[in-house]
Motif scaffolding. Structure first.
Motif, PDB file in Angstrom:
ATOM      1  N   ASP A 150      23.554 -18.361  -5.897  1.00  0.00           N
ATOM      2  CA  ASP A 150      22.594 -19.466  -6.058  1.00  0.00           C
ATOM      3  C   ASP A 150      21.264 -19.220  -5.351  1.00  0.00           C
ATOM      4  OD1 ASP A 150      24.582 -20.834  -7.497  1.00  0.00           O
ATOM      5  OD2 ASP A 150      25.426 -21.618  -5.624  1.00  0.00           O
ATOM      6  N   VAL A 151      20.717 -18.010  -5.468  1.00  0.00           N
ATOM      7  CA  VAL A 151      19.382 -17.744  -4.916  1.00  0.00           C
ATOM      8  C   VAL A 151      18.366 -18.535  -5.728  1.00  0.00           C
ATOM      9  CG1 VAL A 151      17.596 -15.998  -4.591  1.00  0.00           C
ATOM     10  CG2 VAL A 151      19.972 -15.474  -4.030  1.00  0.00           C
ATOM     11  N   THR A 152      17.537 -19.290  -5.023  1.00  0.00           N
ATOM     12  CA  THR A 152      16.546 -20.132  -5.713  1.00  0.00           C
ATOM     13  C   THR A 152      15.136 -19.587  -5.609  1.00  0.00           C
ATOM     14  OG1 THR A 152      16.251 -21.485  -3.710  1.00  0.00           O
ATOM     15  CG2 THR A 152      17.920 -22.200  -5.307  1.00  0.00           C
ATOM     16  N   LEU A 153      14.919 -18.689  -4.640  1.00  0.00           N
ATOM     17  CA  LEU A 153      13.558 -18.173  -4.438  1.00  0.00           C
ATOM     18  C   LEU A 153      13.621 -16.826  -3.757  1.00  0.00           C
ATOM     19  CD1 LEU A 153      10.435 -18.477  -4.318  1.00  0.00           C
ATOM     20  CD2 LEU A 153      10.750 -19.646  -2.113  1.00  0.00           C
ATOM     21  N   GLU A 154      12.837 -15.886  -4.267  1.00  0.00           N
ATOM     22  CA  GLU A 154      12.651 -14.594  -3.603  1.00  0.00           C
ATOM     23  C   GLU A 154      11.154 -14.371  -3.428  1.00  0.00           C
ATOM     24  OE1 GLU A 154      13.747  -9.818  -3.926  1.00  0.00           O
ATOM     25  OE2 GLU A 154      14.193 -11.141  -5.618  1.00  0.00           O
ATOM     26  N   VAL A 155      10.769 -14.028  -2.203  1.00  0.00           N
ATOM     27  CA  VAL A 155       9.390 -13.661  -1.903  1.00  0.00           C
ATOM     28  C   VAL A 155       9.410 -12.262  -1.303  1.00  0.00           C
ATOM     29  CG1 VAL A 155       7.310 -14.166  -0.590  1.00  0.00           C
ATOM     30  CG2 VAL A 155       8.688 -16.048  -1.507  1.00  0.00           C
ATOM     31  N   CYS A 156       8.706 -11.365  -1.929  1.00  0.00           N
ATOM     32  CA  CYS A 156       8.650  -9.979  -1.455  1.00  0.00           C
ATOM     33  C   CYS A 156       7.186  -9.613  -1.250  1.00  0.00           C
ATOM     34  CB  CYS A 156       9.301  -9.031  -2.453  1.00  0.00           C
ATOM     35  SG  CYS A 156       9.462  -7.337  -1.829  1.00  0.00           S
ATOM     36  N   ALA A 157       6.817  -9.400   0.013  1.00  0.00           N
ATOM     37  CA  ALA A 157       5.423  -9.105   0.344  1.00  0.00           C
ATOM     38  C   ALA A 157       5.286  -7.646   0.763  1.00  0.00           C
ATOM     39  CB  ALA A 157       4.945 -10.017   1.473  1.00  0.00           C
ATOM     40  N   PRO A 158       4.235  -6.964   0.319  1.00  0.00           N
ATOM     41  CA  PRO A 158       4.028  -5.575   0.739  1.00  0.00           C
ATOM     42  C   PRO A 158       3.606  -5.505   2.203  1.00  0.00           C
ATOM     43  CG  PRO A 158       2.172  -6.326  -0.562  1.00  0.00           C
ATOM     44  CD  PRO A 158       3.183  -7.426  -0.607  1.00  0.00           C
ATOM     45  N   LEU A 159       4.068  -4.468   2.879  1.00  0.00           N
ATOM     46  CA  LEU A 159       3.568  -4.126   4.209  1.00  0.00           C
ATOM     47  C   LEU A 159       2.459  -3.110   3.993  1.00  0.00           C
ATOM     48  CD1 LEU A 159       7.022  -3.536   5.968  1.00  0.00           C
ATOM     49  CD2 LEU A 159       5.710  -5.673   5.835  1.00  0.00           C
ATOM     50  N   VAL A 160       1.292  -3.326   4.573  1.00  0.00           N
ATOM     51  CA  VAL A 160       0.160  -2.431   4.327  1.00  0.00           C
ATOM     52  C   VAL A 160      -0.383  -1.910   5.656  1.00  0.00           C
ATOM     53  CG1 VAL A 160      -0.462  -3.565   2.164  1.00  0.00           C
ATOM     54  CG2 VAL A 160      -1.487  -4.341   4.308  1.00  0.00           C
ATOM     55  N   ASP A 161      -1.018  -0.732   5.594  1.00  0.00           N
ATOM     56  CA  ASP A 161      -1.643  -0.161   6.783  1.00  0.00           C
ATOM     57  C   ASP A 161      -3.085  -0.646   6.883  1.00  0.00           C
ATOM     58  OD1 ASP A 161      -3.045   1.275   4.872  1.00  0.00           O
ATOM     59  OD2 ASP A 161      -1.992   3.162   5.233  1.00  0.00           O
ATOM     60  N   THR A 162      -3.845  -0.067   7.811  1.00  0.00           N
ATOM     61  CA  THR A 162      -5.224  -0.512   8.030  1.00  0.00           C
ATOM     62  C   THR A 162      -6.130  -0.210   6.858  1.00  0.00           C
ATOM     63  OG1 THR A 162      -5.607   1.574   9.214  1.00  0.00           O
ATOM     64  CG2 THR A 162      -5.060  -0.371  10.544  1.00  0.00           C
TER      65      THR A 162
END
Length: 482
Positions: free
Chosen positions: A101-113
């Motif tokens: 029952d996953v209702t939401l997935e948020v996947c954010a990139p990790l970025v360098d400088t």
């Protein structure tokens, strides 16, 4: 679920400052998010062609790695943009990890400088959650985590175990012994960090040295020259020593007496050496991993080299077993000569005027079988096959097509050359107390090789009619096959 954005970000930021490695920073962020929100969180960092999960919490099960082009996390890494999925079961890239029952997935990139993706931070909720708030919170945490990882030197490099696992695929995919030896050498150099590797294995009664075809530096070239020119007895001594006592490595100390067995390697510039036995005693070999720098390999590296040697031998043994099975399938089990199938392949490459077929028949073979039995007949076939094979040139090929019928395929410049070899075959048969009748035919222009063989057969039967024990050249005309 209501998210206390400021408190979560503040807690993550405070704990990140104490992280001393990229992996620890990922664990801090993941554990904080999971504890504060009850969600499943994971941090993935790139290693070659996949994203490796270096920290996760909030789930019983998690995938260790994801290909950079797959899944929601792969999509976020590839595009460099946050992915927000509210209907996970409908998203073709969603990879379930056992959370119901996953209702939401948020996947954010990790970025360098420089704004380049160096990983992803992925969070999944099962409770109703404010999508905009969740996205804003995870993006800010990801920004803090990306900054800390960059300050710590970036994502960790591929470790030795991961390298070995990657190279295992190349070993398994090798189609020939030379490909396998090259793959094993590449793996040994990459995993050990030393600059040269050589796989030395037995091949029948000989020792075979597998060296890279492209030599990157002078040291490896010197090592190749030494190992390909030293007496085979010196290589055998290295193999025997490794199998008798096991793996060994240099200590990085100087000024000590070097055992004579290693002297040729020192002459090639070797200062650091790992030796690992390969395969079973008596039929295996040794892997030599070397460097011209004075180093002291650690025990874990030697252990990995032993695993690599075991994998290399398993693959080599498989290749040799398959080759033996193919040879059995293509060979006559009694004489060891190849039979009808390989013969058909060979004559398809016949060159008009240059390829000669010699139809060979044992004289009075039926009488031998009827009088002395098939066991004696088999012995005659084996002894004659050996005699004929020994009388041929190295480039000639001998086939047994069935019963007492043999065919030799020769590459010649003139019919007289084929007749000379036919005479050598009749002499070889006489030398063991037997006689043969041989018909010789050269493949003509636009003539199917099968017809050439029929002309050779006709010439052979003409020899038999004239008293056996001889050779005759078939007439060039194709009318002889009627």
């Amino acid at each position: 679920m209501r998210l206390d954005h400021e408190r979560i970000v503040s807690a993550v930021t405070a704990r990140l400052t104490r992280a001393s490695s990229a992996e620890e920073a990922c664990r801090v962020a993941v554990n904080t998010i999971s504890a504060e929100t009850g969600a499943m969180a994971a941090a993935l960092l790139p290693v070659r062609d996949h994203l490796r999960c270096v920290a996760a919490a909030g789930s019983w099960h998690v995938f260790t790695a994801v290909q950079t082009g797959r899944g929601v996390s792969g999509r976020a890494f590839r595009t460099g943009r946050t992915q927000t999925v509210t209907a996970v079961r409908e998203d073709p890239d969603y990879i379930p990890v056992g959370i119901a029952d996953v209702t939401l997935e948020v996947c954010a990139p990790l970025v360098d400088t420089d704004g380049q993706p160096i990983g992803v931070f992925d969070v999944e909720w099962c409770d109703p959650t404010d999508v905009a708030a969740a996205r804003a919170c995870i993006e800010e945490v990801a920004a803090c985590l990306g900054d800390r990882i960059t300050r710590l030197g970036g994502p960790p490099a591929e470790n030795s175990s991961e390298k070995l696992l990657r190279h295992a695929g190349a070993l398994t995919a090798a189609a020939t012994e030379w490909e396998l030896m090259a793959a094993a050498n590449d793996a040994a150099r990459d995993v050990s960090g030393l600059c040269a590797a050589v796989l030395v294995v037995s091949e029948g009664q000989r020792i075979r040295v597998g060296m890279p075809t492209a030599l990157p530096d002078e040291f490896e070239a010197n090592l190749r020259d030494v190992l390909t020119t030293v007496p085979e007895s010196a290589l055998l001594e290295l193999v025997t020593l490794a199998h008798r006592h096991g793996s060994s490595h240099t200590l990085g100390e100087t000024g000590h007496t070097v055992p004579p067995v290693y002297r040729p390697l020192l002459d090639a510039g070797v200062a650091t050496l790992i030796t690992v036995p390969v395969g079973p005693p008596g039929e295996g070999g040794v892997m030599l991993i070397a460097d011209d720098r004075t180093l002291e390999p650690d025990s874990s590296t030697v252990n990995l080299m032993e695993l690599l040697a075991a994998q290399a031998w398993a693959c080599l043994d498989r290749l040799r077993t398959l080759a033996a099975l193919r040879e059995l399938a293509m060979s006559d089990p009694l004489t060891g000569l190849r039979h009808q199938g390989p013969f058909g392949e060979r004559i398809r490459n016949a060159v008009p005027g240059r390829t000669a077929l010699l139809a060979i028949d044992i004289d009075q073979f039926k009488y031998i079988n009827d009088t002395y039995g098939h066991q004696e007949g088999d012995a005659v076939l084996v002894s004659l096959a050996r005699a004929l094979q020994g009388a041929l040139r190295r480039v000639d090929e001998l086939f047994r097509l069935g019963g007492d019928e043999f065919v030799a395929v020769l590459d010649v410049r003139h019919p007289s050359e084929a007749m000379t070899i036919a005479d050598r075959l009749t002499d070889a048969a006489r030398a063991i107390g037997r006689t043969v009748s041989i018909g010789v035919a050269l493949v003509a222009d636009e003539e199917p090789p099968e017809r050439t063989l029929r002309r050779a057969d006709a010439a052979m039967y003409a020899v038999k009619r004239d008293g056996r024990d001889g050779a005759r050249l078939a007439p060039a005309s194709a009318t002889a096959d009627t």
